[in-house]
Design an enzyme around this catalytic site. Structure first.
Site, mmCIF file in Angstrom:
data_model
loop_
_atom_site.group_PDB
_atom_site.id
_atom_site.type_symbol
_atom_site.label_atom_id
_atom_site.label_comp_id
_atom_site.label_asym_id
_atom_site.label_seq_id
_atom_site.Cartn_x
_atom_site.Cartn_y
_atom_site.Cartn_z
ATOM 1 N N THR A 118 44.617 34.414 32.315
ATOM 2 C CA THR A 118 44.032 35.832 32.257
ATOM 3 C C THR A 118 44.057 36.489 33.498
ATOM 4 O OG1 THR A 118 42.071 36.781 32.100
ATOM 5 C CG2 THR A 118 41.626 34.409 32.970
ATOM 6 N N TYR A 142 34.666 32.070 33.740
ATOM 7 C CA TYR A 142 35.801 32.161 32.680
ATOM 8 C C TYR A 142 36.996 32.084 33.563
ATOM 9 C CZ TYR A 142 39.211 34.447 29.989
ATOM 10 O OH TYR A 142 40.359 34.671 29.172
#
Length: 329
Positions: A118, A142
């Protein structure tokens, strides 16, 4: 014989579209999913191994019981806000689960590994567009969990020769309505499906929220880089093929290099749906950067990959899926 690829999270949004691309390009995908967020209807007739990444024994059995030519890893918790309130769940699922998977891949003598990372590993952007040399400074669990996995893969290559590419996504969007798969999260936190869902709502008064209109952007709303999920899927196949030929452990951005504001996304959705879309203006959210746009030149140069779909293609395909399959789930 067709190359056999294990796709973890292959019943989820991006994983299912990659499975579709694998099938279309002559591979044999095998899906591994625990169906905590994935959908059984999205498995597209493939062989399915129902297992959890946190169960190392089941992963070892899966990867040593048959020969896989590669692993594509999409199984992860991925909601930023949720990671802030439940950080240890993210480290257990994403980091420990990925460590189990990497170890199982090594036991199964798998040599090629494509990982769904990501752009959140970059944290607050210091410059845009963002390239892979940008400082790595994730600001939430995350993003931290994904960065830890990138590091593990780099070390697995150094110590054991496991070739890998970690793809750093910006904003995936779109659907493959002809295949009956699209973006179907609960809760849904992404802008485009929430805009389209607001068009299908029977309630009076829009629930759609726009967070902030005083950013230093062309219309005051945040700018994000939206890439069609089918373009993402194509990049993953190109990445796996690249690993078959090249011993590397690398990280590569995937984006369009073109940003759209929140209001531009809403306008594109109005054009695709032929409906007027109302929204409520809210205060900006803490930690939302004004602009997140990819520099994807590395993917273009290394993989000969260029995204084809426009923002309108993204919302149009997503709308067709919402009107069809999504309404019957």
């Amino acid at each position: 014989m067709a190359k056999k690829i294990l796709v973890t999270g292959g019943a989820g949004y991006i994983g299912a579209h990659v499975v579709l691309e694998l099938i279309e390009q002559g591979f044999e995908p095998v899906i591994l999913d625990n169906f905590s967020t994935g959908h059984r209807y999205a498995t597209q007739g493939c062989e399915v191994i129902e297992a959890d990444l946190r169960d190392a024994a089941s992963l070892n059995r899966a990867l040593t019981s048959k020969r896989f030519d590669g692993v594509m890893h999409f199984a992860a918790k991925s909601i930023v806000g949720d990671s802030m309130s439940s950080p240890l769940d993210y480290f257990e699922n994403n980091v420990t689960g990925s460590l189990n998977l990497i170890n199982a891949a090594l036991k199964g003598e798998v040599e090629h590994f494509v990982f769904s990372s990501t752009a959140a590993v970059y944290g607050e952007p210091e410059s845009v567009p963002i390239n892979e040399a940008h400082k790595i400074a994730p600001i939430n669990p995350y993003g931290q969990s994904k960065r830890m996995i990138e590091i593990m893969l780099a070390e697995a290559y150094r110590a054991h020769g496991l070739r890998s590419i970690s793809f750093r996504y910006f904003n995936a969007a779109g659907a493959a309505p002809e295949a009956g798969i699209g973006e179907n999260h609960e809760p849904e936190t992404h802008l485009i499906p929430n805009v389209l869902r607001s068009c299908l709502s029977d309630s009076s008064g829009s629930q759609l929220k726009v967070f902030g209109n005083d950013y230093e952007t062309r219309d005051g709303t945040c700018v994000r880089d939206y890439i069609h999920v089918r373009d993402l899927a194509e990049a993953h196949i190109k990445g796996m093929n690249h690993l078959f030929q090249n011993p590397i452990a690398d990280q590569i951005n995937l984006g369009t290099e073109n940003g759209a504001t929140v209001l531009e996304v809403i306008n594109a959705c109005e054009e695709a749906t032929q409906r007027s879309i109302e929204y409520n203006l809210e205060n900006k959210r803490e930690g939302d950067p004004a602009i997140l746009v990819a520099d994807s030149s590395k993917a273009r140069d290394l993989l000969s990959w260029t995204p084809k779909a426009s923002l309108f293609d993204c919302v149009s395909d997503a709308w067709r899926w919402h009107l069809g399959t999504a309404n019957n789930r």
